[in-house]
Design a protein around this motif. Sequence first.
Motif, short mmCIF file in Angstrom:
data_model
loop_
_atom_site.label_atom_id
_atom_site.label_comp_id
_atom_site.label_asym_id
_atom_site.label_seq_id
_atom_site.Cartn_x
_atom_site.Cartn_y
_atom_site.Cartn_z
N THR A 40 0.57 -1.12 -0.04
CA THR A 40 0.30 -0.26 0.05
C THR A 40 0.68 1.12 0.23
O THR A 40 0.33 2.08 0.34
N PHE A 192 12.12 7.74 -2.08
CA PHE A 192 11.57 7.69 -1.14
C PHE A 192 11.58 8.37 -0.46
O PHE A 192 11.58 7.60 1.06
N ASP A 193 11.69 9.12 -0.21
CA ASP A 193 11.46 10.47 1.16
C ASP A 193 10.89 12.18 1.23
O ASP A 193 11.82 13.08 0.51
N PRO A 194 9.80 11.83 1.26
CA PRO A 194 9.07 13.17 0.78
C PRO A 194 9.65 14.16 1.53
O PRO A 194 9.34 15.54 0.49
N ASP A 199 11.87 19.46 -1.06
CA ASP A 199 12.50 20.34 -0.31
C ASP A 199 13.26 21.13 -1.71
O ASP A 199 14.03 21.28 -2.39
N THR A 219 4.03 11.83 -3.22
CA THR A 219 3.50 12.93 -3.91
C THR A 219 4.28 14.61 -3.15
O THR A 219 2.84 14.89 -3.51
N GLN A 223 2.01 17.78 -4.48
CA GLN A 223 1.78 19.25 -2.72
C GLN A 223 2.49 20.68 -3.60
O GLN A 223 1.79 21.63 -3.11
N THR B 12 12.14 25.43 6.99
CA THR B 12 11.37 24.08 7.59
C THR B 12 12.38 23.16 7.72
O THR B 12 11.76 22.22 8.08
N ALA B 13 12.82 23.37 7.27
CA ALA B 13 13.93 21.54 7.16
C ALA B 13 15.08 21.55 8.22
O ALA B 13 15.11 20.16 8.62
N GLU B 107 -2.41 2.78 7.28
CA GLU B 107 -2.25 2.05 6.40
C GLU B 107 -3.47 2.83 5.34
O GLU B 107 -2.96 3.54 3.96
N VAL B 110 -2.36 6.28 3.26
CA VAL B 110 -1.11 6.84 2.45
C VAL B 110 -1.76 7.80 1.18
O VAL B 110 -3.00 7.39 0.64
N GLY B 111 -1.04 9.06 0.60
CA GLY B 111 -2.09 9.26 -0.65
C GLY B 111 -3.41 10.59 -0.78
O GLY B 111 -3.58 10.99 -0.96
N GLY B 114 -4.00 16.33 2.80
CA GLY B 114 -3.77 16.10 4.37
C GLY B 114 -3.98 17.87 5.20
O GLY B 114 -4.77 17.97 4.18
N TYR B 208 5.97 20.38 6.69
CA TYR B 208 7.12 19.98 5.76
C TYR B 208 6.33 19.19 4.70
O TYR B 208 6.28 20.04 3.65
N THR B 209 5.41 17.98 4.65
CA THR B 209 4.90 17.64 3.87
C THR B 209 3.23 17.30 4.29
O THR B 209 3.60 16.00 4.99
N PRO B 210 2.31 17.79 4.13
CA PRO B 210 1.48 17.72 4.71
C PRO B 210 0.30 15.98 3.67
O PRO B 210 -0.58 16.41 3.36
N GLN B 211 0.98 15.34 4.75
CA GLN B 211 0.98 13.61 4.53
C GLN B 211 0.88 12.86 4.80
O GLN B 211 2.15 12.60 5.80
N SER B 213 3.62 9.20 4.91
CA SER B 213 3.43 7.87 3.98
C SER B 213 4.38 6.91 5.07
O SER B 213 5.12 8.04 5.61
N GLU B 214 5.50 6.09 4.01
CA GLU B 214 5.07 5.19 5.73
C GLU B 214 7.09 5.50 5.93
O GLU B 214 7.32 6.43 4.85
N MET B 216 8.35 8.05 6.99
CA MET B 216 8.43 9.45 6.04
C MET B 216 8.93 10.57 7.04
O MET B 216 9.71 11.10 6.85
N ALA B 218 12.62 9.08 7.46
CA ALA B 218 13.72 9.86 6.44
C ALA B 218 14.65 9.78 7.53
O ALA B 218 16.19 10.34 6.85
N ARG B 220 15.71 11.48 9.81
CA ARG B 220 16.10 12.69 9.95
C ARG B 220 15.64 12.03 11.72
O ARG B 220 17.11 12.81 12.51
#
Lengths: 358, 305
Positions: A40, A192-194, A199, A219, A223, B12-13, B107, B110-111, B114, B208-211, B213-214, B216, B218, B220
Amino acid sequence: MKTLNFALAASAAIIAGLYATGASAQEDVKACFVYVGSATDGGWTQAHDIARQELEATLDIETAYIENVPEGPDAERAIERMARSGCTIVFTTSFGFMEPTLKVAAKYPDVKFEHATGFKTADNVATYNSRFYEGRYISGVIAGSISESGIGGYIGSFPIPEVVMGIDAFQLGAQSVNPDFKTKVVWANTWFDPGREADAAKALIDQGVDVLAQHTDTTAPMQIAAERGIKAFGQASDMIEAGPETQLTAIIDTWAPYYIKRVEAVQNGTWESEQSWDGLKDGILTMAPYTNMPDDVKKLAEETEAKIISGELKPFTGPVTLQDGTPWLAEGEEADDGTLLGLNVLVEGVEGSLPKSE
Amino acid sequence: MIVEAILLTIITASTPLVLAAIGELVCERAGVLNLGVEGMMVMGAVGAFTAAHATGSPWIGMMAGMITGAVFSLLFGFLTLTLVANQVATGLALTILGQGLSAMIGEGLVGRPGVKMPSLDIPVLSDIPVIGPLLFDQDIFFYLSIAIVAGVSWFLFKTRRGLVLRSVGDNHASAHALGINVIGIRYLAVMFGGACAGLAGAQLSLVYTPQWSENMAAGRGWIALALVVFASWRPLGVLVGGYLFGAVTIGQLHAQAFGIAVPSQFLSALPYVVTVLVLVIISQNRRMTLINTPASLGKSFVPDR
């Protein structure tokens, strides 16, 4: 220690034997899938899983899958588990599964294997891939038509041939309508790193890009494009939800026709190892609806799609010049599949460098 | 203009890095090494996204993210402080659990679109050219990160309770002998770290990214862990390091878009290279390193032993 090893080997052999007899007893085909991501994930793996479900429903057969299998030593065990559990055909859907697939295939000659995006085959191993670049050429045509600044942005993942092919096709498409078009490339060095993708999108937009394409899986860039009021292209799945007024179109992976075709071949006993590389005309690649663009651009996009499907238009046809000004394809010359599958050059008009892998 | 745009992106980062790192700093100052920052962050992210998605309010999302992080860290606290499990192993397990659990919770999300946290436009001040939009037209997370760093700095070095917390991290046996509730203080520190990591995760899924995903976060969370060492356990260092890291990350993307011919893999690795370099420089000064490292860091404490 020796006796223990022997005992283990013996029991493994017995179990394997049981599985083998189980498999030959049933006539039905069982199709199995090994995924690199989660079913998914909203991108690459989900596209495969949607196709698996369609396959199961269409042919009324049993399917199974393992998700989140890392590329590397673990992959071999995961694939072998599938091969041993009565699967007739096993689809392994990530480039890094190539060697493990071949190794397992050698041990299970009666099981068919299909590896996505690889280039090595065996008697019972076929490969399949999609001509994503055809869709990216259409994206380029659209970008070239609607961009006011004449600069498109492209978020790359890794400098592998498939991605390079996409960038070049995008630029060639854009050039066909606007010869002065430039494509700025930023490598995110991730699939894969939103956060990083967002950025990269911001950096490109801040530098004057007004239409954005991506070859990463989330996505997030869509956005950001929506937030900043520019247009963008989706990747792997229809991303219209992330940008209802932003997405122009998207390249959608639709593997179902291929899976159905191949499983039917197994059922009919006509399955053979081959290297399949289909595109728009085979329905393995489809375009999301053309939206958020003027009617004439939409018409042009549809015409381009029709020409690619009919074979009238081949995206990689000369004259094409490379980034550094040296000629690559002569007038009317077409790049062959071998060249494309190993592509490591950027064409004229692409700004940004190609990190040398070696 | 472009400089301003770059600086805005850097803020933001950097914010989630600063938030997660300052929480971990307090935790480590109390002598607890929690390697589960990444897991707590991603749990905070999914908690914040779920709540914001359900209620439509980013504020409720933010609170939910913070609470999720704190509650999740309690699991770590219970295992390492009450059951005296190994902190390193438990922290790693917390990250793996957090990644799996958040993927399961999120689950169906996703998508999904946000809810974006609006920025707080401070009247008059935000109209100042350049500085205005940078400092006075940001989202709440930015202001919070600055306030928390300042607050932690003041608490640790200017208050008696801060002294008590540091004494627990430096020598838990002596602190215990003085009648200080070592375990209790460590629980609070762990929860503070969890709340901050949860806030950092909420920033990811709301600003940062209003969503959702698994995975996310990453990586940090790991960067935040490195930042604490980078800062040699000083709050201001976390702030400086967080922004330096954010700047290098954003800078390399712009360098690429400008067409500067440096291999992008090198540019992507640059933030990590900088971290290693600074760590090397810091560790050259052995005296300074020894002064700041909490002496009981990572050691379990059993009162009756």
